[in-house]
Design an enzyme around this catalytic site. Structure first.
Site, PDB file in Angstrom:
ATOM      1  N   ASP A  74       0.853  -1.197   0.000  1.00  0.00           N
ATOM      2  CA  ASP A  74       0.000   0.000   0.000  1.00  0.00           C
ATOM      3  C   ASP A  74       0.887   1.245   0.000  1.00  0.00           C
ATOM      4  OD1 ASP A  74       0.949  -0.046   2.657  1.00  0.00           O
ATOM      5  OD2 ASP A  74      -0.800  -1.221   3.248  1.00  0.00           O
ATOM      6  N   ASP A  76       1.339   4.964   1.616  1.00  0.00           N
ATOM      7  CA  ASP A  76       0.932   5.895   2.667  1.00  0.00           C
ATOM      8  C   ASP A  76       1.488   7.273   2.354  1.00  0.00           C
ATOM      9  OD1 ASP A  76      -0.156   3.685   3.995  1.00  0.00           O
ATOM     10  OD2 ASP A  76       1.774   3.252   4.946  1.00  0.00           O
ATOM     11  N   ASP A 150       9.792   3.864  13.165  1.00  0.00           N
ATOM     12  CA  ASP A 150      10.528   2.820  13.883  1.00  0.00           C
ATOM     13  C   ASP A 150      11.944   2.560  13.348  1.00  0.00           C
ATOM     14  OD1 ASP A 150       9.285   1.775  11.646  1.00  0.00           O
ATOM     15  OD2 ASP A 150       8.222   0.172  12.702  1.00  0.00           O
TER      16      ASP A 150
HETATM   17  P1  ATP Z   1       4.033  -3.097   5.345  1.00  0.00           P
HETATM   18  O1  ATP Z   1       3.058  -2.132   4.749  1.00  0.00           O
HETATM   19  O2  ATP Z   1       4.880  -3.830   4.395  1.00  0.00           O
HETATM   20  O3  ATP Z   1       3.386  -3.967   6.338  1.00  0.00           O
HETATM   21  P2  ATP Z   1       5.070  -0.757   6.618  1.00  0.00           P
HETATM   22  O4  ATP Z   1       6.413  -0.431   7.198  1.00  0.00           O
HETATM   23  O5  ATP Z   1       4.605   0.103   5.499  1.00  0.00           O
HETATM   24  O6  ATP Z   1       5.108  -2.277   6.211  1.00  0.00           O
HETATM   25  P3  ATP Z   1       2.732   0.107   7.976  1.00  0.00           P
HETATM   26  O7  ATP Z   1       2.039  -0.521   9.130  1.00  0.00           O
HETATM   27  O8  ATP Z   1       2.038   0.286   6.694  1.00  0.00           O
HETATM   28  O9  ATP Z   1       4.057  -0.748   7.789  1.00  0.00           O
HETATM   29  O10 ATP Z   1       3.284   1.505   8.494  1.00  0.00           O
HETATM   30  C1  ATP Z   1       3.657   2.576   7.646  1.00  0.00           C
HETATM   31  C2  ATP Z   1       4.820   3.355   8.237  1.00  0.00           C
HETATM   32  O11 ATP Z   1       4.447   3.858   9.522  1.00  0.00           O
HETATM   33  C3  ATP Z   1       6.056   2.514   8.513  1.00  0.00           C
HETATM   34  O12 ATP Z   1       6.874   2.415   7.392  1.00  0.00           O
HETATM   35  C4  ATP Z   1       6.705   3.295   9.621  1.00  0.00           C
HETATM   36  O13 ATP Z   1       7.384   4.426   9.128  1.00  0.00           O
HETATM   37  C5  ATP Z   1       5.533   3.773  10.437  1.00  0.00           C
HETATM   38  N1  ATP Z   1       5.173   2.838  11.505  1.00  0.00           N
HETATM   39  C6  ATP Z   1       4.298   1.812  11.443  1.00  0.00           C
HETATM   40  N2  ATP Z   1       4.202   1.175  12.608  1.00  0.00           N
HETATM   41  C7  ATP Z   1       5.031   1.807  13.449  1.00  0.00           C
HETATM   42  C8  ATP Z   1       5.372   1.633  14.811  1.00  0.00           C
HETATM   43  N3  ATP Z   1       4.859   0.659  15.530  1.00  0.00           N
HETATM   44  N4  ATP Z   1       6.260   2.510  15.352  1.00  0.00           N
HETATM   45  C9  ATP Z   1       6.804   3.499  14.624  1.00  0.00           C
HETATM   46  N5  ATP Z   1       6.524   3.714  13.345  1.00  0.00           N
HETATM   47  C10 ATP Z   1       5.664   2.889  12.747  1.00  0.00           C
HETATM   48 MG    MG Z   2       2.583   0.061   4.579  1.00  0.00          MG
END
Ligand code: ATP
Ligand code: MG
Length: 466
Positions: A74, A76, A150
């Site tokens: 996705d 963001d 993170d």
């Molecule tokens: P994926 O979409 O592949 O699961 P992602 O890293 O994009 O991985 P998301 O849950 O979509 O995970 O989160 C988007 C962004 O928000 C992350 O890339 C990170 O920058 C931030 N983020 C998400 N969860 C956390 C967390 N628990 N603590 C700090 N930052 C976070």
């Molecule tokens: Mg994501």
């Protein structure tokens, strides 16, 4: 120059990382990601926000995935517009979120998650007694937002207009060196949100990165903090982990880090038993393959598989205690789901699908009369049949049963009817059982589910085929 470097090292070493104000600006020639690589929805969201004078970037996982050549799940967007301002810029959008307020924008079939830059976590942020942040909706600068993310590889902002990447914490270099590095002090960051430990494992497995020793070291001793995370959040994360296309790797890493104990309460028990472990690994390998082939994999199939071994043990136990096979199976299903439910909020819908997959298993054994037709029409037939094949692969049952059902599905009306086992056999079996039960007065434990006949007392709700 040297002073700047020393300052940076000192700042990053602190418990609460001070936001770096100067990101590295990486031009398109050096990173190779173009406007056309991001989804049209996220592009349009950024344009809409920029037209009104706000900053807007594609951020996080999507930029990271594009850099390693993976297809993002996705896209963001991060912006300096407040959620209310975002809503005013985008007609089809909605405010959501508990812990963090975010906006969902609906762009065609795409849903774009838009977050407002977060500010530095203040001392007054609401936390629980273990330091887990419960709520914070303090907004801040882009640099502060980057420091709140993170891992360094997740603090990357792609500008669709200039096609530059703003890199606040050397994420691009870390990605090149295949390292997953935490921003700030790992212990503090895990305390704020223990789910980050699971994210570390998942992202490392998915992207083929190794977790930086500083981020890896504290995990073992801090793993118990996961017990404190709300069940629904844990469930979401476990689901992401198991449907990442790298579930087997994730599971191995979870175990290596000692994280499998608190996450699925029965998982550590199951993994201790060779047969249970074999089944779980097969199920996950099967899910990984499906996902990599671009097929869907239902959460209910997955959880049915993860918990099946425990169900079979419970099922045997109830039968040894004198229950007939089907009621014993239902008791076992309830017991296992209840034990999981206390920690892991498997949603009601998934739990009910999981039960249907399990409950159909003994019904596959019945291949006479009208019953197989009913099984074939069951809404959960597909998943239950796949599950049956998995049991065959694991050596739990004869693979011939799965093969029979495959032929039965593919056969036309006449051929199908001919495949049915003679009703005679069923009647004889029933007769034998009657005699046996009369003579043994329900000897405990000697009725296998494989021998069930029309007489078995299935709960009324499950008798959909008659
Ligand atoms: P994926 O979409 O592949 O699961 P992602 O890293 O994009 O991985 P998301 O849950 O979509 O995970 O989160 C988007 C962004 O928000 C992350 O890339 C990170 O920058 C931030 N983020 C998400 N969860 C956390 C967390 N628990 N603590 C700090 N930052 C976070
Ligand atoms: Mg994501």
């Amino acid at each position: 120059m040297l002073r700047k470097f020393i300052n940076r090292v000192l700042k990053l070493g602190k418990a609460n990382p001070v936001a770096q104000t100067e990101p590295a600006v990486i031009p398109v020639d050096s990173h190779g990601i173009h406007r056309a690589d991001i989804s049209s929805g996220s592009r349009r969201v950024c344009e809409a926000l920029r037209e009104r004078g706000y900053k807007a970037y594609v951020v996080g996982g999507a930029v990271r995935d594009l850099l390693v050549g993976a297809r993002p799940k996705d896209f963001d967007v991060a912006t300096n517009a407040t959620p209310d301002e975002v809503r005013r810029c985008l007609r089809r959008s909605r405010l959501i979120g508990r812990r963090f307020q975010i906006v969902h924008a609906y762009m065609g079939t795409e849903v774009i998650e838009i977050t407002t830059f977060r500010g530095t976590l203040g001392d007054d942020a609401k936390t629980d007694e273990h330091g887990r942040v419960l709520r914070d909706n303090v907004f801040g600068s882009q640099a502060e937002d980057a420091a709140r993310r993170d891992f360094t590889v997740n603090a990357l902002y792609f500008d669709p207009k200039t096609e530059q990447i703003l890199d606040y914490h050397h994420g691009v270099a870390d990605l090149k060196q295949k390292t997953l590095r935490m921003i700030g002090d790992p212990k503090t960051r895990y305390r704020e949100d223990p789910v980050r430990m699971l994210r570390a494992v998942r992202l490392a497995a998915k992207l083929g990165l190794s977790i930086d020793p500083a981020a890896r070291r504290p995990i073992r001793e801090m793993a118990t903090l996961l017990e404190n995370v709300p069940a629904a959040r844990l469930f979401d994360e476990m689901l992401k982990l198991f449907t990442s296309g790298h579930a087997v790797k994730c599971l191995q890493q979870l175990r290596a880090e000692g994280l499998h104990h608190g996450t699925l309460p029965l998982l550590d028990v199951i993994l201790r038993e060779p047969q249970g472990e074999k089944f779980v690994l097969l199920a996950l390998a099967n899910t990984d393959q499906r996902i990599r082939e671009g097929k869907t994999s239902s959460p209910s199939f997955l959880f049915a598989a993860l918990l099946w071994h425990e169900v079979t043990l419970c099922w045997q136990r109830f039968q040894q205690e004198g229950e007939s096979p089907i009621p014993a199976l239902y008791l076992a299903m309830d017991e296992v789901l209840k034990a999981q439910g206390e920690k892991l909020a498997i949603t009601r819908r998934i739990a009910s699908d999981v039960k249907e997959i399990w409950a159909l298993q003994p019904r596959f054994e019945q291949r006479a009369g009208k019953r197989p037709y009913g099984v074939l029409e069951h809404p959960r037939f597909r998943a239950a049949y796949d599950f049956l094949c998995l049991r065959g692969l694991a050596g739990e049952i004869d693979t011939a049963l799965g093969a029979w059902w495959l032929d039965f599905q593919n056969a036309d009306g006449e051929a199908r009817a001919q495949m049915l086992l003679p009703a005679e056999a069923t009647r004889k079996k029933r007769h034998r059982r009657r005699k046996k039960s009369a003579s043994t007065d329900h000897e405990a434990g000697d009725e296998s589910a494989h021998e069930m006949t029309d007489e078995t007392s299935e709960p009324a709700a499950e008798q959909t085929d008659e």
